[in-house]
Design an enzyme around this catalytic site. Structure first.
Site, PDB file in Angstrom:
ATOM      1  N   HIS A  96       0.625  -1.190  -0.147  1.00 28.08           N
ATOM      2  CA  HIS A  96      -0.029   0.096   0.015  1.00 28.08           C
ATOM      3  C   HIS A  96       1.015   1.060   0.159  1.00 28.08           C
ATOM      4  O   HIS A  96       1.997   1.117   0.814  1.00 28.08           O
ATOM      5  CB  HIS A  96      -1.110   0.123   1.230  1.00 28.08           C
ATOM      6  CG  HIS A  96      -1.839   0.830   1.291  1.00 28.08           C
ATOM      7  ND1 HIS A  96      -1.706   2.485   1.444  1.00 28.08           N
ATOM      8  CD2 HIS A  96      -3.414   0.916   0.845  1.00 28.08           C
ATOM      9  CE1 HIS A  96      -2.972   3.093   1.461  1.00 28.08           C
ATOM     10  NE2 HIS A  96      -3.917   2.186   1.239  1.00 28.08           N
TER      11      HIS A  96
ATOM     12  N   CYS B 139      -3.694   2.816  -4.288  1.00 25.75           N
ATOM     13  CA  CYS B 139      -4.847   3.511  -3.564  1.00 25.75           C
ATOM     14  C   CYS B 139      -4.846   4.902  -3.992  1.00 25.75           C
ATOM     15  O   CYS B 139      -3.852   5.626  -4.233  1.00 25.75           O
ATOM     16  CB  CYS B 139      -4.303   3.598  -1.985  1.00 25.75           C
ATOM     17  SG  CYS B 139      -5.628   4.429  -0.950  1.00 25.75           S
TER      18      CYS B 139
ATOM     19  N   HIS C 204      -7.639   0.552  -4.265  1.00 27.49           N
ATOM     20  CA  HIS C 204      -8.560   0.991  -3.174  1.00 27.49           C
ATOM     21  C   HIS C 204      -8.981   2.265  -4.123  1.00 27.49           C
ATOM     22  O   HIS C 204      -8.156   3.128  -4.355  1.00 27.49           O
ATOM     23  CB  HIS C 204      -7.465   1.520  -2.121  1.00 27.49           C
ATOM     24  CG  HIS C 204      -7.360   0.564  -0.972  1.00 27.49           C
ATOM     25  ND1 HIS C 204      -6.576   0.852   0.032  1.00 27.49           N
ATOM     26  CD2 HIS C 204      -7.531  -0.649  -0.936  1.00 27.49           C
ATOM     27  CE1 HIS C 204      -6.273  -0.224   0.859  1.00 27.49           C
ATOM     28  NE2 HIS C 204      -6.923  -1.262   0.135  1.00 27.49           N
TER      29      HIS C 204
ATOM     30  N   ASP D 219     -12.422   2.689  -0.706  1.00 24.84           N
ATOM     31  CA  ASP D 219     -11.653   3.018   0.292  1.00 24.84           C
ATOM     32  C   ASP D 219     -12.438   4.048   1.422  1.00 24.84           C
ATOM     33  O   ASP D 219     -13.691   4.288   1.087  1.00 24.84           O
ATOM     34  CB  ASP D 219     -10.369   3.466  -0.018  1.00 24.84           C
ATOM     35  CG  ASP D 219      -9.494   3.333   1.108  1.00 24.84           C
ATOM     36  OD1 ASP D 219      -9.596   2.845   2.198  1.00 24.84           O
ATOM     37  OD2 ASP D 219      -7.914   3.691   0.760  1.00 24.84           O
ATOM     38  N   HIS D 220     -12.022   4.625   2.282  1.00 25.41           N
ATOM     39  CA  HIS D 220     -12.668   5.319   3.250  1.00 25.41           C
ATOM     40  C   HIS D 220     -13.645   6.324   2.718  1.00 25.41           C
ATOM     41  O   HIS D 220     -13.783   6.628   1.593  1.00 25.41           O
ATOM     42  CB  HIS D 220     -11.836   6.441   3.700  1.00 25.41           C
ATOM     43  CG  HIS D 220     -10.297   6.169   4.181  1.00 25.41           C
ATOM     44  ND1 HIS D 220      -9.373   6.840   4.336  1.00 25.41           N
ATOM     45  CD2 HIS D 220      -9.784   4.913   4.361  1.00 25.41           C
ATOM     46  CE1 HIS D 220      -8.170   6.336   4.525  1.00 25.41           C
ATOM     47  NE2 HIS D 220      -8.508   4.914   4.755  1.00 25.41           N
TER      48      HIS D 220
ATOM     49  N   TYR E 149     -14.719   4.327   7.960  1.00 22.94           N
ATOM     50  CA  TYR E 149     -15.122   2.825   7.647  1.00 22.94           C
ATOM     51  C   TYR E 149     -16.536   2.712   8.092  1.00 22.94           C
ATOM     52  O   TYR E 149     -16.763   1.412   8.727  1.00 22.94           O
ATOM     53  CB  TYR E 149     -14.090   1.890   8.363  1.00 22.94           C
ATOM     54  CG  TYR E 149     -12.759   1.973   7.711  1.00 22.94           C
ATOM     55  CD1 TYR E 149     -12.813   1.210   6.592  1.00 22.94           C
ATOM     56  CD2 TYR E 149     -11.714   2.730   7.854  1.00 22.94           C
ATOM     57  CE1 TYR E 149     -11.670   0.992   5.558  1.00 22.94           C
ATOM     58  CE2 TYR E 149     -10.627   2.858   7.072  1.00 22.94           C
ATOM     59  CZ  TYR E 149     -10.490   1.704   6.221  1.00 22.94           C
ATOM     60  OH  TYR E 149      -9.358   1.789   5.130  1.00 22.94           O
TER      61      TYR E 149
HETATM   62  C1  CS2 Z   1      -5.890   2.673   4.970  1.00 17.93           C
HETATM   63  C2  CS2 Z   1      -4.532   2.047   5.611  1.00 17.93           C
HETATM   64  O1  CS2 Z   1      -5.994   4.076   3.285  1.00 17.93           O
HETATM   65  C3  CS2 Z   1      -5.823   2.937   3.716  1.00 17.93           C
HETATM   66  O2  CS2 Z   1      -6.529   1.817   3.036  1.00 17.93           O
HETATM   67  O3  CS2 Z   1      -6.969   2.217   5.667  1.00 17.93           O
HETATM   68  O4  CS2 Z   1      -4.704   1.727   6.934  1.00 17.93           O
HETATM   69  C4  CS2 Z   1      -4.285   0.885   4.936  1.00 17.93           C
HETATM   70  O5  CS2 Z   1      -5.049  -0.171   5.359  1.00 17.93           O
HETATM   71  C5  CS2 Z   1      -2.722   0.213   5.072  1.00 17.93           C
HETATM   72  O6  CS2 Z   1      -1.882   1.409   5.145  1.00 17.93           O
HETATM   73  C6  CS2 Z   1      -2.156  -0.855   4.334  1.00 17.93           C
HETATM   74  O7  CS2 Z   1      -1.373  -1.679   4.987  1.00 17.93           O
HETATM   75 MN    MN Z   2      -5.976   2.722   0.843  1.00 19.34          MN
END
Ligand code: CS2
Ligand code: MN
Length: 349
Positions: free
Chosen positions: A198, A236, A265, A311-312, A325
């Site tokens: 990530h 991401c 993500h 993602d978020h 989340y």
């Molecule tokens: C976060 C991180 O942006 C994201 O996805 O939730 O916590 C992510 O899960 C970690 O950095 C992955 O190792």
């Molecule tokens: Mn992410």
């Protein structure tokens, strides 16, 4: 594409029964949460998690994350024991049917925001990162409480780890990452598990700590550190997209065509004018700086067939719980992603 959703296990206020009701949902992204960083995950815990996921009609194929112990990132002699544990986790997860493991290589802090509940005009709340707020934060005073990092550090523990990192340059971190990959990727290959790093979030140094998984050139360098399909990316869009130097659709297309993106993500961020502040927004392209249609088109035209999760999200409809989340806004994001996927697929064939 396999649509997936992160779930924090039995402690998660979001029920797994609700996640399965999101149209076209394929798999749960989860982890064993009650084992300290660096230790082995008991096989019984893995099996229990798998059963819960499968009993709910979903697939247990993606783990986020198997965290990397700081001694590995620091390159300390004690890393050997933690690397052996990591290999064992890869083998056991592979044997349980896991196909992708997400992890990161960020020193000390995982994702960092300066505020978790910024109220938007429509009354929803979101995670934000404002440079001027960050500049006023000092992790060493012990008052800092960030969502994505290990809150088990004491004030002294944190001072100690900062002291250790004060000797670590970007190049040292690259060397330590290369060493780690050299050890684990052959194991991942034989276990049939694709490793997916990530990116750093945000993609620049914070609090004086080095960060290297940040931009296109560094992702190129990362992939060359160990040239195997099993050494891949969690791409991401929000993390990489919060650096204005990253052209996200272009990078998605390039790394997907190389077959090195195993996990996506997808979320949106709105970049602010100072170039190093941003707000998380609804997933829809019109709310932020990411063009989600371009991103999904780039994935499809380059043959992506991995996992995607929203993602978020924001907190909406009065939901409370773990910032970023909740169920509602992430479910809207999942449907938005699935909708664009279908539209692009049907109009380009
Ligand atoms: C976060 C991180 O942006 C994201 O996805 O939730 O916590 C992510 O899960 C970690 O950095 C992955 O190792
Ligand atoms: Mn992410």
């Amino acid at each position: 594409m396999k649509l997936s959703f992160r779930w924090y296990g039995e402690e998660d206020p979001v029920k797994i029964e609700y996640i399965r009701q999101i149209p076209t949902m394929h798999s749960i992204v989860t982890a064993v949460y009650d084992v300290p960083v660096g230790e082995k995950w008991p096989v019984e815990s893995i099996q229990k998690l798998k059963k819960t996921v499968e009993d709910n009609g979903l697939h247990f194929e993606v783990i986020e994350s198997v965290p990397v112990h700081e001694d590995i990132k620091l390159g300390l002699p004690t890393r050997e024991k933690y690397i052996e544990n990591y290999k064992e986790n890869i083998r056991n997860l592979g044997a349980a049917g896991v196909k992708v493991i997400c992890y990161n290589f960020m020193p000390v802090f995982d994702w960092t925001r300066t505020q978790l509940d910024k109220v938007n005009e429509d009354g929803s709340t979101a995670l934000v990162y404002y440079r001027d707020q960050l500049e006023k934060m000092d992790p060493l005073t012990g008052e800092l409480s960030l969502p994505g990092w290990d809150s088990s550090y004491t004030k002294e523990g944190l001072a100690e780890i900062f002291e250790k990192y004060s000797k670590i340059t970007d190049e040292d971190l690259w060397t330590n990452l290369g060493y780690f990959l050299g050890e684990i990727i052959p194991v991942a290959e034989s276990a049939g598990v694709k490793m997916a790093i990530h990116p750093d979030d945000p993609p620049y140094p914070i609090f004086g700590l080095p960060r290297i998984i940040t931009n296109e050139a560094n992702l190129d360098r990362f992939l060359k550190l160990y040239d195997s399909e099993y050494n891949g990316l969690t791409f991401c869009t929000g993390s990489l997209g919060s650096g204005n130097f990253n052209d996200i659709p272009k990078m998605v297309g390039k790394f997907a065509s190389m077959g090195r993106i195993h996990f996506m993500h997808i979320r949106n961020v709105k970049l602010l004018e100072d170039g190093s502040s941003f707000e998380e927004t609804a997933h829809h392209s019109s709310y932020g700086s990411m063009d989600i249609v371009k991103i999904i088109s780039a994935l499809q035209s380059n043959g992506f067939d991995g996992y995607i999760r929203p993602d978020h999200g924001r907190m909406i409809w009065g939901e409370t719980g773990r910032p970023g989340y909740g169920l509602f806004d992430r479910a809207l994001g999942a449907s938005y992603i699935a909708g664009i996927w279908e539209a692009v697929e049907k109009t380009t064939k």
